[in-house]
Design a protein around this motif. Structure first.
Motif, PDB file in Angstrom:
ATOM      1  N   GLU A 144       0.808  -1.169   0.338  1.00 59.05           N
ATOM      2  CA  GLU A 144      -0.368  -0.386   0.191  1.00 59.05           C
ATOM      3  C   GLU A 144       1.077   1.324  -0.050  1.00 59.05           C
ATOM      4  O   GLU A 144       1.749   1.986   1.068  1.00 59.05           O
ATOM      5  CB  GLU A 144      -0.818   0.025   1.035  1.00 59.05           C
ATOM      6  CG  GLU A 144      -2.016   1.109   1.059  1.00 59.05           C
ATOM      7  CD  GLU A 144      -3.061   0.882   2.483  1.00 59.05           C
ATOM      8  OE1 GLU A 144      -3.280   2.266   3.188  1.00 59.05           O
ATOM      9  OE2 GLU A 144      -2.180   0.086   3.507  1.00 59.05           O
ATOM     10  N   VAL A 145       0.646   2.071  -1.024  1.00 55.82           N
ATOM     11  CA  VAL A 145       1.264   3.474  -1.281  1.00 55.82           C
ATOM     12  C   VAL A 145       0.876   4.378   0.059  1.00 55.82           C
ATOM     13  O   VAL A 145      -0.145   4.847   0.635  1.00 55.82           O
ATOM     14  CB  VAL A 145       1.106   4.134  -1.805  1.00 55.82           C
ATOM     15  CG1 VAL A 145       2.038   5.799  -2.196  1.00 55.82           C
ATOM     16  CG2 VAL A 145       1.089   3.004  -3.545  1.00 55.82           C
ATOM     17  N   TYR A 146       1.934   4.422   0.983  1.00 60.27           N
ATOM     18  CA  TYR A 146       1.665   5.245   2.165  1.00 60.27           C
ATOM     19  C   TYR A 146       2.416   6.784   1.978  1.00 60.27           C
ATOM     20  O   TYR A 146       2.500   7.423   3.085  1.00 60.27           O
ATOM     21  CB  TYR A 146       2.497   5.287   4.147  1.00 60.27           C
ATOM     22  CG  TYR A 146       3.170   4.745   4.040  1.00 60.27           C
ATOM     23  CD1 TYR A 146       4.250   5.182   4.708  1.00 60.27           C
ATOM     24  CD2 TYR A 146       4.167   3.539   3.450  1.00 60.27           C
ATOM     25  CE1 TYR A 146       4.915   5.607   5.784  1.00 60.27           C
ATOM     26  CE2 TYR A 146       5.245   3.811   4.089  1.00 60.27           C
ATOM     27  CZ  TYR A 146       6.323   4.458   4.854  1.00 60.27           C
ATOM     28  OH  TYR A 146       7.181   4.596   5.144  1.00 60.27           O
ATOM     29  N   VAL A 148       4.847   9.063  -1.016  1.00 56.18           N
ATOM     30  CA  VAL A 148       5.086   9.444  -1.986  1.00 56.18           C
ATOM     31  C   VAL A 148       6.491  10.630  -2.164  1.00 56.18           C
ATOM     32  O   VAL A 148       5.864  11.709  -1.604  1.00 56.18           O
ATOM     33  CB  VAL A 148       4.195  10.463  -3.434  1.00 56.18           C
ATOM     34  CG1 VAL A 148       4.840  10.431  -4.953  1.00 56.18           C
ATOM     35  CG2 VAL A 148       3.307   8.941  -2.973  1.00 56.18           C
ATOM     36  N   THR A 153       9.118   6.059  -3.588  1.00 61.61           N
ATOM     37  CA  THR A 153       7.719   5.859  -3.050  1.00 61.61           C
ATOM     38  C   THR A 153       8.161   4.892  -1.981  1.00 61.61           C
ATOM     39  O   THR A 153       8.622   4.009  -2.458  1.00 61.61           O
ATOM     40  CB  THR A 153       6.770   5.843  -4.140  1.00 61.61           C
ATOM     41  OG1 THR A 153       6.750   6.910  -5.194  1.00 61.61           O
ATOM     42  CG2 THR A 153       5.433   5.521  -3.637  1.00 61.61           C
ATOM     43  N   LEU A 155       6.260   1.455   0.256  1.00 65.85           N
ATOM     44  CA  LEU A 155       4.916   0.985   0.831  1.00 65.85           C
ATOM     45  C   LEU A 155       5.233   0.434   1.224  1.00 65.85           C
ATOM     46  O   LEU A 155       5.853   0.279   2.526  1.00 65.85           O
ATOM     47  CB  LEU A 155       4.868   0.196  -0.784  1.00 65.85           C
ATOM     48  CG  LEU A 155       5.178   0.608  -2.346  1.00 65.85           C
ATOM     49  CD1 LEU A 155       5.143  -0.714  -3.385  1.00 65.85           C
ATOM     50  CD2 LEU A 155       3.723   1.543  -2.735  1.00 65.85           C
ATOM     51  N   GLN A 169      10.374   2.867 -11.255  1.00 56.26           N
ATOM     52  CA  GLN A 169       9.141   3.506 -11.421  1.00 56.26           C
ATOM     53  C   GLN A 169       9.055   3.120 -13.455  1.00 56.26           C
ATOM     54  O   GLN A 169       9.402   3.659 -14.431  1.00 56.26           O
ATOM     55  CB  GLN A 169       8.481   3.734 -11.277  1.00 56.26           C
ATOM     56  CG  GLN A 169       8.162   4.228  -9.567  1.00 56.26           C
ATOM     57  CD  GLN A 169       8.589   5.936  -8.824  1.00 56.26           C
ATOM     58  OE1 GLN A 169       7.815   6.710  -9.503  1.00 56.26           O
ATOM     59  NE2 GLN A 169       8.675   5.906  -7.477  1.00 56.26           N
ATOM     60  N   TYR A 175       0.940   7.914  -8.529  1.00 52.68           N
ATOM     61  CA  TYR A 175       0.914   7.136  -7.255  1.00 52.68           C
ATOM     62  C   TYR A 175       0.104   8.255  -6.249  1.00 52.68           C
ATOM     63  O   TYR A 175       0.921   8.959  -6.215  1.00 52.68           O
ATOM     64  CB  TYR A 175       1.948   6.496  -6.989  1.00 52.68           C
ATOM     65  CG  TYR A 175       3.111   5.854  -7.529  1.00 52.68           C
ATOM     66  CD1 TYR A 175       2.465   4.732  -8.757  1.00 52.68           C
ATOM     67  CD2 TYR A 175       3.726   5.372  -7.613  1.00 52.68           C
ATOM     68  CE1 TYR A 175       2.630   3.692  -9.688  1.00 52.68           C
ATOM     69  CE2 TYR A 175       5.222   4.836  -8.826  1.00 52.68           C
ATOM     70  CZ  TYR A 175       3.764   3.985  -9.381  1.00 52.68           C
ATOM     71  OH  TYR A 175       5.258   3.338 -10.851  1.00 52.68           O
ATOM     72  N   LYS A 177      -1.551   8.052  -2.459  1.00 52.13           N
ATOM     73  CA  LYS A 177      -1.628   7.843  -1.044  1.00 52.13           C
ATOM     74  C   LYS A 177      -2.111   6.951  -0.835  1.00 52.13           C
ATOM     75  O   LYS A 177      -3.848   6.757  -0.853  1.00 52.13           O
ATOM     76  CB  LYS A 177      -1.039   8.350   0.139  1.00 52.13           C
ATOM     77  CG  LYS A 177      -1.076   7.868   1.596  1.00 52.13           C
ATOM     78  CD  LYS A 177      -0.863   9.272   2.864  1.00 52.13           C
ATOM     79  CE  LYS A 177      -1.083   8.336   4.157  1.00 52.13           C
ATOM     80  NZ  LYS A 177      -1.008   9.335   5.637  1.00 52.13           N
ATOM     81  N   ASN A 179      -2.643   3.986  -3.028  1.00 52.67           N
ATOM     82  CA  ASN A 179      -3.119   3.207  -3.972  1.00 52.67           C
ATOM     83  C   ASN A 179      -2.192   1.608  -3.457  1.00 52.67           C
ATOM     84  O   ASN A 179      -1.431   1.423  -3.128  1.00 52.67           O
ATOM     85  CB  ASN A 179      -2.761   4.060  -5.278  1.00 52.67           C
ATOM     86  CG  ASN A 179      -3.411   4.487  -5.428  1.00 52.67           C
ATOM     87  OD1 ASN A 179      -4.809   4.649  -5.378  1.00 52.67           O
ATOM     88  ND2 ASN A 179      -2.844   5.255  -6.386  1.00 52.67           N
ATOM     89  N   LEU A 181      -0.228  -1.562  -5.160  1.00 54.40           N
ATOM     90  CA  LEU A 181       0.576  -1.182  -6.106  1.00 54.40           C
ATOM     91  C   LEU A 181       1.567  -3.056  -5.744  1.00 54.40           C
ATOM     92  O   LEU A 181       2.101  -3.579  -4.764  1.00 54.40           O
ATOM     93  CB  LEU A 181       1.024  -0.623  -5.718  1.00 54.40           C
ATOM     94  CG  LEU A 181       2.455  -0.261  -7.842  1.00 54.40           C
ATOM     95  CD1 LEU A 181       1.193   0.861  -8.369  1.00 54.40           C
ATOM     96  CD2 LEU A 181       3.611   1.046  -7.022  1.00 54.40           C
TER      97      LEU A 181
END
Length: 558
Positions: A144-146, A148, A153, A155, A169, A175, A177, A179, A181
């Motif tokens: 989970e993107v937390y 950027v 990025t 995760l 990337q 991306y 927050k 999302n 991935l």
């Protein structure tokens, strides 16, 4: 602090970190041994008994009884008199076991023990993370993107931080927050004293392989094997596959019905174009397939080069397809096959070309050898390359590469000579009567291959209405030319071959060279019968090497 309270706090920390019982016991024993070493200097004389179920711990101090005057180490030894105070039955050589109270260590020592316990748990966690994700290298993880950042990025995957650097990337991806991935674990870095850093990637060729394993059951089961993947992330990829079951088409299995399987992979890769091809153990066949959609007509390998090279010839209208936009197709084919590929346009047998050694008067032998080494053995083969490509492949500096291209391009711009042009059918030679020429007069000058009239004498065409005025105006010039020609006449008569010059019905030699693709014709010279030296000037023209060559090749018409 009582031992029960200390062990209870240890248990809470262990449960919050999901620590198993055996690990907890090892950590607690190490913590107390550290306390003992700090207080007594050594811990060999102590035994630690830990019961995690009851939250109880005992520290037993074991000492050997020695004589009252023989005490050397008070940690491991006890005098006989002190042992008697504990039990009258003790004597020299016996072992005395006594229990230590944790409170005797003091409050500061207990707080240090708790800090040491936490630190040991963190160290174990780091080691567990390192081992866990080292085993996951090359596997897909979903995070989970937390956060950027500009260059990376972050995760979260099972409470572990994953780092997705900018260069890992796919270009054009954005991306947010929250999302979810998919990524593949690329490496795990660990520096002394720092937390392990798990680096993930979305540009690695392995990521494409794992996505095919997820979407294609035959790949997951091992029926279809992905031999190699070459990618330019976000642009294009080539995947070579083979089947271990002759009944299964490897390409069709990866594409799926109406492309449903490969479309799922394409969407995950941000609409990256994917070419799936069948693998071949034959390098020539593999290279031909890798250059798809172009269809090479011939492939020649040079295994002695480092890296090995391949010379590929394709039809003239497929050169751009073989190279691809910005050279993408040939780059991917080179990565997939392991060969440095040089693409050349197929030269038809009837097309003019020049051997590279013919440029030896303008290029050094070393430069020619370098060009031949990369397969550029003809002039047009060199012109197929840009200055950058020629400089890189032939190991030439940019200035030399540009000079080589200029020399060869200039040579081709010159075109063939007049004799070669006649042989190729670009010019025809006919015998006609020169308009306005008197009987027994001079000859019509032959037109050169460049379309310019031959020297000596002015030109005159039937379409010019003011020919007589021009002739009168230029009479002094013509007299001077005639005088010059008269002085050279004996030599011209000696060199001229009288049996070669065709004559018309009235005895006047008439020769005209016409170019097929133009309306221009060679014009006859103006009548020189009344001019001094006229016939001699005409003979001088006929005796020129170019005119003789033309007449030898001409068709004589009565």
């Amino acid at each position: 602090m009582q031992s029960e309270d200390l062990i209870s706090s240890f248990g809470e920390i262990a449960r919050s970190k999901d620590m198993d019982r055996d690990t907890l016991q090892i950590i607690v024993e190490d913590v107390f041994r550290a306390m003992l070493r700090k207080r007594y200097g050594a811990d060999e004389a102590f035994e630690i008994i830990f019961n995690p179920d009851q939250g109880d711990i005992q520290i037993i101090h074991v000492q050997e009884v020695v004589g009252d005057w023989n005490l050397v180490d008070p940690v491991t030894e006890i005098t006989r008199s002190d042992a008697k105070k504990i039990d009258e039955s003790f004597d020299v050589g016996d072992e005395v076991a006594s229990e230590l109270d944790i409170s005797e260590f003091g409050r500061r020592a207990v707080m240090t023990a708790r800090q040491t316990f936490r630190q040991r748990i963190r160290d174990i966690e780091k080691e567990q993370v390192y081992q866990e994700y080292t085993d996951l290298i090359g596997e897909i993880v979903v995070g989970e993107v937390y956060q950027v950042r500009q260059h990376e990025t972050l995760l979260m995957h099972e409470d572990t931080e994953l780092v997705l650097p900018r260069d890992e990337q796919i270009p054009g991806d954005h991306y947010r927050k929250g999302n979810m991935l998919r990524t593949v674990v690329k490496e795990v870095r660990r520096d002394a004293g720092s937390d392990p850093q798990v680096v993930v990637s979305r540009t690695s060729p392995v990521f494409t392989e794992r996505l095919f394993e997820v979407e294609v059951p035959e790949v997951h089961d091992g029926i279809v094997e992905i031999k190699k993947v070459a990618r330019i992330p976000g642009d294009r990829a080539k995947v070579a596959v083979t089947s271990h079951d002759e009944k299964v088409d490897p390409v069709g299995a990866c594409v799926g019905v109406k492309g449903v399987r490969i479309n799922a992979v394409v969407r995950e890769l941000s609409n990256e174009n994917i070419d799936v091809m069948e693998w071949s153990d034959d390098p020539e066949e593999l290279i031909a397939r890798a250059l798809s959609p172009a269809e090479p007509t011939s492939v020649a390998l040079n295994e002695d080069a480092d890296p090995p090279r391949a010379r590929v010839e394709v039809a003239a209208d497929e050169v751009s397809q073989a190279i691809g936009k910005r050279g993408v197709n040939i780059k991917l084919a080179s990565r997939l096959t392991g060969y440095e590929i040089d693409v050349y346009r197929e030269i038809p047998p009837d097309e003019e070309d020049i051997d590279i050694e013919e440029f030896g008067d303008e290029l050094t032998a070393e430069t020619i050898e370098k060009l031949k080494h990369i397969g550029c053995d003809t002039g047009k083969a060199v012109l197929e390359l840009s200055a950058d490509a020629l400089s890189r492949r032939a190991d030439l500096d940019r200035e030399t590469a540009e000079r080589v291209l200029d020399i060869i391009e200039t040579e081709f711009e010159k075109g063939p000579g007049i004799i070669e042009a006649i042989r190729q059918g670009r010019f025809t030679v006919e015998s006609v009567r020169a308009p306005g020429a008197a009987e027994g007069g001079g000859t019509a000058p032959a037109e050169s291959s460049a379309g310019q009239p031959a020297a000596n004498g002015s030109q005159d065409t039937p379409d010019e209405s003011e020919a007589s005025d021009d002739a009168a105006a230029e009479a002094p010039v013509d007299e001077q030319r005639a005088a010059d020609a008269e002085s050279d006449a004996p030599a011209a008569d000696t060199e001229r071959e009288p049996d070669v010059e065709p004559t018309g019905a009235d005895g006047a030699p008439d020769t005209v060279v016409e170019e097929d693709d133009s309306d221009s014709t060679a014009s006859s010279s103006e009548d020189t019968a009344d001019e001094p030296g006229g016939p001699e000037a005409s003979e001088t023209e006929a005796s020129s090497p170019e005119s003789s060559s033309v007449e030898e090749e001409s068709e004589v018409k009565p």
